[in-house]
Design a protein around this motif. Structure first.
Motif, PDB file in Angstrom:
ATOM      1  N   SER A 253      18.502  -2.587 -26.592  1.00 46.27           N
ATOM      2  CA  SER A 253      18.752  -3.996 -26.951  1.00 46.27           C
ATOM      3  C   SER A 253      17.438  -4.776 -27.033  1.00 46.27           C
ATOM      4  N   THR A 254      16.555  -4.508 -26.088  1.00 46.63           N
ATOM      5  CA  THR A 254      15.248  -5.177 -26.129  1.00 46.63           C
ATOM      6  C   THR A 254      14.467  -4.773 -27.368  1.00 46.63           C
ATOM      7  N   HIS A 255      14.623  -3.507 -27.766  1.00 43.29           N
ATOM      8  CA  HIS A 255      13.943  -3.027 -28.963  1.00 43.29           C
ATOM      9  C   HIS A 255      14.416  -3.796 -30.199  1.00 43.29           C
ATOM     10  N   HIS A 256      15.717  -4.014 -30.321  1.00 41.77           N
ATOM     11  CA  HIS A 256      16.246  -4.768 -31.467  1.00 41.77           C
ATOM     12  C   HIS A 256      15.778  -6.220 -31.426  1.00 41.77           C
ATOM     13  N   ASP A 257      15.711  -6.799 -30.235  1.00 42.59           N
ATOM     14  CA  ASP A 257      15.232  -8.187 -30.128  1.00 42.59           C
ATOM     15  C   ASP A 257      13.778  -8.296 -30.578  1.00 42.59           C
ATOM     16  N   LEU A 258      12.967  -7.334 -30.175  1.00 40.68           N
ATOM     17  CA  LEU A 258      11.570  -7.366 -30.587  1.00 40.68           C
ATOM     18  C   LEU A 258      11.423  -7.184 -32.097  1.00 40.68           C
ATOM     19  N   LEU A 259      12.259  -6.341 -32.679  1.00 38.92           N
ATOM     20  CA  LEU A 259      12.212  -6.166 -34.131  1.00 38.92           C
ATOM     21  C   LEU A 259      12.567  -7.459 -34.852  1.00 38.92           C
ATOM     22  N   GLN A 260      13.582  -8.185 -34.334  1.00 42.85           N
ATOM     23  CA  GLN A 260      13.952  -9.456 -34.953  1.00 42.85           C
ATOM     24  C   GLN A 260      12.822 -10.471 -34.850  1.00 42.85           C
ATOM     25  N   ILE A 261      12.133 -10.481 -33.693  1.00 45.37           N
ATOM     26  CA  ILE A 261      10.998 -11.403 -33.534  1.00 45.37           C
ATOM     27  C   ILE A 261       9.882 -11.042 -34.520  1.00 45.37           C
ATOM     28  N   MET A 262       9.610  -9.742 -34.663  1.00 47.10           N
ATOM     29  CA  MET A 262       8.559  -9.312 -35.586  1.00 47.10           C
ATOM     30  C   MET A 262       8.934  -9.634 -37.027  1.00 47.10           C
ATOM     31  N   THR A 279      -3.286  -8.582 -40.925  1.00 50.93           N
ATOM     32  CA  THR A 279      -1.994  -8.676 -41.601  1.00 50.93           C
ATOM     33  C   THR A 279      -1.450  -7.290 -41.935  1.00 50.93           C
ATOM     34  N   ILE A 280      -2.321  -6.416 -42.427  1.00 48.74           N
ATOM     35  CA  ILE A 280      -1.894  -5.057 -42.757  1.00 48.74           C
ATOM     36  C   ILE A 280      -1.431  -4.322 -41.506  1.00 48.74           C
ATOM     37  N   PHE A 281      -2.142  -4.511 -40.409  1.00 46.65           N
ATOM     38  CA  PHE A 281      -1.780  -3.847 -39.157  1.00 46.65           C
ATOM     39  C   PHE A 281      -0.401  -4.308 -38.686  1.00 46.65           C
ATOM     40  N   TRP A 282      -0.127  -5.605 -38.770  1.00 48.70           N
ATOM     41  CA  TRP A 282       1.173  -6.134 -38.351  1.00 48.70           C
ATOM     42  C   TRP A 282       2.293  -5.570 -39.212  1.00 48.70           C
ATOM     43  N   GLN A 283       2.099  -5.516 -40.509  1.00 45.37           N
ATOM     44  CA  GLN A 283       3.131  -5.007 -41.401  1.00 45.37           C
ATOM     45  C   GLN A 283       3.369  -3.515 -41.181  1.00 45.37           C
ATOM     46  N   GLN A 284       2.317  -2.759 -40.916  1.00 41.11           N
ATOM     47  CA  GLN A 284       2.468  -1.328 -40.681  1.00 41.11           C
ATOM     48  C   GLN A 284       3.225  -1.055 -39.382  1.00 41.11           C
ATOM     49  N   GLN A 285       2.962  -1.839 -38.349  1.00 37.47           N
ATOM     50  CA  GLN A 285       3.684  -1.655 -37.093  1.00 37.47           C
ATOM     51  C   GLN A 285       5.167  -2.006 -37.241  1.00 37.47           C
ATOM     52  N   LEU A 286       5.449  -3.030 -38.006  1.00 34.84           N
ATOM     53  CA  LEU A 286       6.845  -3.400 -38.254  1.00 34.84           C
ATOM     54  C   LEU A 286       7.566  -2.327 -39.053  1.00 34.84           C
ATOM     55  N   LYS A 287       6.892  -1.793 -40.053  1.00 34.21           N
ATOM     56  CA  LYS A 287       7.488  -0.756 -40.880  1.00 34.21           C
ATOM     57  C   LYS A 287       7.743   0.518 -40.075  1.00 34.21           C
ATOM     58  N   ALA A 288       6.761   0.904 -39.212  1.00 32.00           N
ATOM     59  CA  ALA A 288       6.925   2.121 -38.406  1.00 32.00           C
ATOM     60  C   ALA A 288       8.007   1.948 -37.347  1.00 32.00           C
ATOM     61  N   ALA A 289       8.175   0.732 -36.814  1.00 30.34           N
ATOM     62  CA  ALA A 289       9.186   0.503 -35.779  1.00 30.34           C
ATOM     63  C   ALA A 289      10.603   0.607 -36.338  1.00 30.34           C
ATOM     64  N   LYS A 290      10.808   0.334 -37.625  1.00 32.10           N
ATOM     65  CA  LYS A 290      12.133   0.394 -38.228  1.00 32.10           C
ATOM     66  C   LYS A 290      12.570   1.821 -38.533  1.00 32.10           C
ATOM     67  N   LEU A 291      11.595   2.729 -38.691  1.00 31.01           N
ATOM     68  CA  LEU A 291      11.930   4.096 -39.066  1.00 31.01           C
ATOM     69  C   LEU A 291      12.385   4.898 -37.856  1.00 31.01           C
ATOM     70  N   ASN A 293      12.600   8.299 -38.057  1.00 33.87           N
ATOM     71  CA  ASN A 293      11.806   9.517 -38.135  1.00 33.87           C
ATOM     72  C   ASN A 293      10.373   9.147 -38.506  1.00 33.87           C
ATOM     73  N   SER A 294       9.434   9.439 -37.615  1.00 34.67           N
ATOM     74  CA  SER A 294       8.039   9.047 -37.851  1.00 34.67           C
ATOM     75  C   SER A 294       7.413   9.800 -39.016  1.00 34.67           C
ATOM     76  N   LYS A 295       7.981  10.970 -39.404  1.00 32.10           N
ATOM     77  CA  LYS A 295       7.420  11.738 -40.513  1.00 32.10           C
ATOM     78  C   LYS A 295       7.638  11.053 -41.860  1.00 32.10           C
ATOM     79  N   GLN A 296       8.538  10.071 -41.917  1.00 35.64           N
ATOM     80  CA  GLN A 296       8.791   9.354 -43.161  1.00 35.64           C
ATOM     81  C   GLN A 296       7.788   8.225 -43.402  1.00 35.64           C
ATOM     82  N   MET A 297       6.912   7.984 -42.442  1.00 32.98           N
ATOM     83  CA  MET A 297       5.971   6.872 -42.549  1.00 32.98           C
ATOM     84  C   MET A 297       4.834   7.227 -43.499  1.00 32.98           C
TER      85      MET A 297
END
Length: 799
Positions: A253-262, A279-291, A293-297
């Motif tokens: 649940s905390t993970h989903h809350d953090l994703l919504q904040i990001m 900015t690129i670093f923030w977007q990459q972390q958000l994109k990786a957190a949604k996946l 499977n890390s191999k799809q990154m």
């Protein structure tokens, strides 16, 4: 009844006493147990003078003078004052005279008396200086030990302080404490540590220690290691306890809350989006957190560059950061594919040419990036064969190019007594391309070899010049050390000319010259080594290393006359007593052959030391001419020979020609000496390799500078661009990447080379290697194109 206090006064004052200006009781006890006492002295109302020979004591001023023939009446100057004291210079050390002098009545508060410097940490200085603190020349006295108050008091101490004074000591004692006492104490502590060869901080080499001292030194080092391991273990436990107590585990649940904040913050950032790395670093972390499977990154090139930099600095730290889960990072396998995007091969290759052209595009100014110098040297490696699974070849044999391999194989076939197999490589010959007006340093080719000869280097060098010329690169100079094989290779360019220092580029349209340079840092080391032999002779005087040893002992240790002050503060034990390792350090050679040491030798040496000082001064200026590395160092150090070159007719060109004439005159005067054989005469001059290397470098540099300023838009030049320091740093990086394995095999060397090329291509700071005194470059991702993709190695798919 007035109170008395005792101070130290040197022996030598007259025993006669007459009437003085104040009533006091004086008891003087000499070292031969003779006491003179004077009581009930009469004080005149205005001014009374007591004169004992030439010793004058006044009411408001006490002066210590010398007699007419400049012989001191007292052997050490000191005075006990009431208001003011003047101490004349010109004294020598002798026994002490203890005098009890009456102090004023204590009608006021005791806090009005200056406490002096009564700290216990200063007490060892009292014993060392015998209660008398002299000035820097050793002729006058600055302070003395007040035994009654158990303190160190300045001779101009006011003794009594006004009630309004803040603090417990007068301004004179406070200034003496801050400027003199503290530095003298620090100096004494350093000397006491340096004098102990068994301490862990001692720089004394083990070969100068006897067996008990070696055992004691090893015990101290073992104890230090145990203490440091214990401290490290304690810190690790504290860190684990702190993390366990204060960390918070993130549930679903905390993970989903953090994703919504990001996501909400990402929407705000995208409204005013920029192309910065944050900015690129923030977007990459958000994109990786949604996946899931890390191999799809698919990582952004800027993230790959940043991760390559982190992994280069510390692979263990990168793995720890990635495994912690705090941030999402690419795997080590992914980074390895980017590091080894091009095949690691020996010799010349088309892939390396393309990498070099790509590196040239990032250099500014672009029209001057094509002017380069070639530097080459060898590094010892470990013998061994490795099967390369991608190419199916055995890597580890000698490979000096097609021509040299054919000639070597033919020679071994006709050699019936020797082994006909190709030998294993023991050294790695590396060629590096360095920009003369840019910061480019590119490792172009490497050749494993059992040994290299001048005849083998010649075709490799000509092939390298040919390939670079076809790429549109202008080779202006070639730099190497003074090894005999390198000198042989230079001489093969012109058999008729003695002392070859340049050749023509036959592959260019205009036949541009290529100048040969002997590496200046290697030259200064060999010059110092010849000087250290202690048998040089020039212009009727010896150039003696013993003067350096005497200068070192005069300014350090027990023989120093001015504790805390030194004419040569950088001259240490390792400068004077050389070992096989310290002989390889350029900084030690440059600091010995410096203008500071030359001036100190002139000041402290005898008349026969002038030739030694002249030799040191010339070598210092010679090295400064060839080691200009900064636009501001000449002004900061007030050394005009370190200023950048700004024209064809620089005054240093004339000085270099004077050095060459100095070498010729030196050798001619030694050859004219009678009563010495050829072996003895060779020891009186610099070695032939060193002298010839200096002549070749001077001749090349004298023509190189005017040639360089003939290029378009060239306004200045730094001569340090001709040294092979970048190649030495590269060798240091090779050794450090292997951790405890300082001698890599051929396969390891090739892989490390390709990895270091990628790190350099993204403008990442390298390890400083084995060159001292060099500053690290700051890492700046904003200076490169963040969206430009990096080349990646293709993975082999299994059937």
């Amino acid at each position: 009844m007035p109170r008395k206090f005792r101070c130290y006064v040197p022996k030598g004052a007259s025993r006669k006493a007459t009437e003085s200006a104040a009533k006091f009781e004086c008891t003087a006890k000499l070292s031969n147990d003779v006491a003179v006492q004077a009581d009930e002295l009469i004080t005149p109302t205005s001014e009374a003078v007591v004169q004992t020979d030439k010793l004058i004591i006044q009411t408001n001023e006490i002066a210590v003078q010398t007699d007419d023939n400049q012989q001191p009446l007292i052997t050490t100057d000191v005075a006990v004052q009431t208001d003011k004291m003047v101490v004349a210079e010109g004294s020598s050390q002798a026994d002490e005279l203890h005098v009890d002098v009456a102090a004023p009545d204590d009608d006021g508060d005791c806090e009005n008396i200056c406490t002096g410097n009564n700290d216990e940490k200063f007490f060892p200085l009292i014993q060392k200086h015998r209660g008398i603190f002299k000035n820097s020349k050793g002729t006058g006295i600055m302070a003395y030990y007040d035994q009654r108050y158990n303190t160190i008091r300045h001779v101009n101490c006011s003794f009594q302080l006004p009630l309004s004074t803040s603090g417990s000591r007068c301004s004179v004692c406070r200034t003496f404490r801050d400027n003199i006492l503290r530095s003298a104490l620090t100096r004494m502590l350093k000397e006491s540590t340096a004098e102990d060869p068994c301490s862990t901080s001692s720089h004394v080499n083990f070969r100068y220690l006897n067996t008990p001292e070696k055992l004691e030194r090893m015990r101290n080092l073992s104890k230090l290691v145990r203490v440091q391991h214990k401290q490290l273990s304690d810190l690790r436990k504290k860190l684990e306890i702190h993390v366990e107590a204060n960390s918070i585990r993130v549930d679903e649940s905390t993970h989903h809350d953090l994703l919504q904040i990001m996501e909400s913050n990402d929407a705000q950032q995208m409204a005013g989006s920029d192309e910065s790395f944050s900015t690129i670093f923030w977007q990459q972390q958000l994109k990786a957190a949604k996946l899931k499977n890390s191999k799809q990154m698919r990582w952004h090139p800027a993230m790959i560059r940043w991760c390559l930099y982190l992994n280069h600095r510390s692979s263990g730290c990168y793995s720890t950061l990635r495994n912690s889960g705090v941030i999402k990072l690419p795997s080590q396998r992914t980074l390895s594919d980017y590091r080894h995007s091009s095949p690691s091969v020996t010799g010349f290759s088309v892939a390396t040419d393309l990498q070099l052209l790509e590196a040239l595009k990032n250099q500014k100014p672009a029209h001057l990036a094509k002017y380069v110098s070639v530097i080459f040297d060898e590094m010892y490696i470990k013998e061994g064969l490795v099967f390369e699974k991608y190419s199916g070849a055995l890597v580890g044999y000698q490979d000096l190019g097609e021509i040299n391999n054919i000639l070597g194989d033919a020679e071994r076939q006709f050699n019936e007594s020797g082994n006909r197999c190709r030998p294993l490589a023991k050294v790695m010959l590396v060629f590096m391309v360095r920009g003369l007006f840019t910061s480019m340093k590119f490792t172009y080719a490497q050749f494993p070899a059992a040994s290299t000869k001048g005849a083998q280097l010649f075709p490799l060098f000509r092939t390298l010049v040919c390939r670079l010329t076809r790429l549109g690169i202008n080779v202006v100079a070639a730099t190497c050390d003074g090894a005999s094989d390198n000198r042989m290779m230079f001489s093969l360019h012109d058999h008729k000319m003695k002392g070859v220092y340049k050749t023509s580029n036959v592959y260019s349209k205009h036949g541009n010259p290529i100048f040969f340079i002997s590496d200046p840092p290697h030259l200064i080391k060999t010059i110092r080594n010849c000087f250290q032999r202690g048998k040089l002779w020039c212009n009727g005087s010896a150039i003696d290393w013993k003067l350096i040893i005497e200068l070192y002992h005069r300014n350090t240790g027990a023989q120093t006359a001015t504790p805390g002050l030194s004419l040569v503060p950088k001259l240490k034990y390792e400068h004077v007593y050389l070992t096989s390792f310290s002989k390889m350090r350029v900084d030690l050679a440059a600091q010995v052959l410096s203008s500071t040491v030359a001036n100190a030798v002139k000041l402290t040496g005898a008349t026969d030391a002038n030739e030694t000082a002249n030799f040191i001064e010339k070598m210092d200026k010679f090295f400064d001419c060839l080691n200009v590395s900064s636009f501001t160092a000449g002004k900061r150090h007030r050394k005009p020979f370190q200023q950048p070159y700004r024209g064809r007719d620089d005054f240093r060109i004339s000085f270099l020609k004077e050095v060459r004439a100095y070498l010729d005159l030196w050798e001619s005067t030694v050859q004219a000496r009678e009563g010495f054989n050829n072996d003895e005469k060779k020891k009186m001059i610099l070695s032939s390799s060193t002298a010839n290397g200096m002549r070749m470098t001077i001749s090349s540099f004298s023509e190189l500078v005017p040639h360089i300023f003939g290029f378009k838009d060239v306004t200045c030049f730094l001569s340090e661009k001709l040294s092979q320091d970048p190649l030495e740093k590269f060798f240091g990086c090779q050794r450090q990447r292997g951790a405890t394995n300082e001698n890599p095999k051929v396969s390891e060397f090739l892989k490390n080379t390709q990895s270091l090329r990628v790190i350099d291509s993204i403008q990442v700071s390298q390890i400083t290697g084995n060159c001292r005194g060099c500053k690290r470059k700051s890492y700046d991702l904003e200076s490169v194109n963040l969206n430009k993709p990096l080349k990646k190695r293709r993975r082999h798919c299994s059937a």
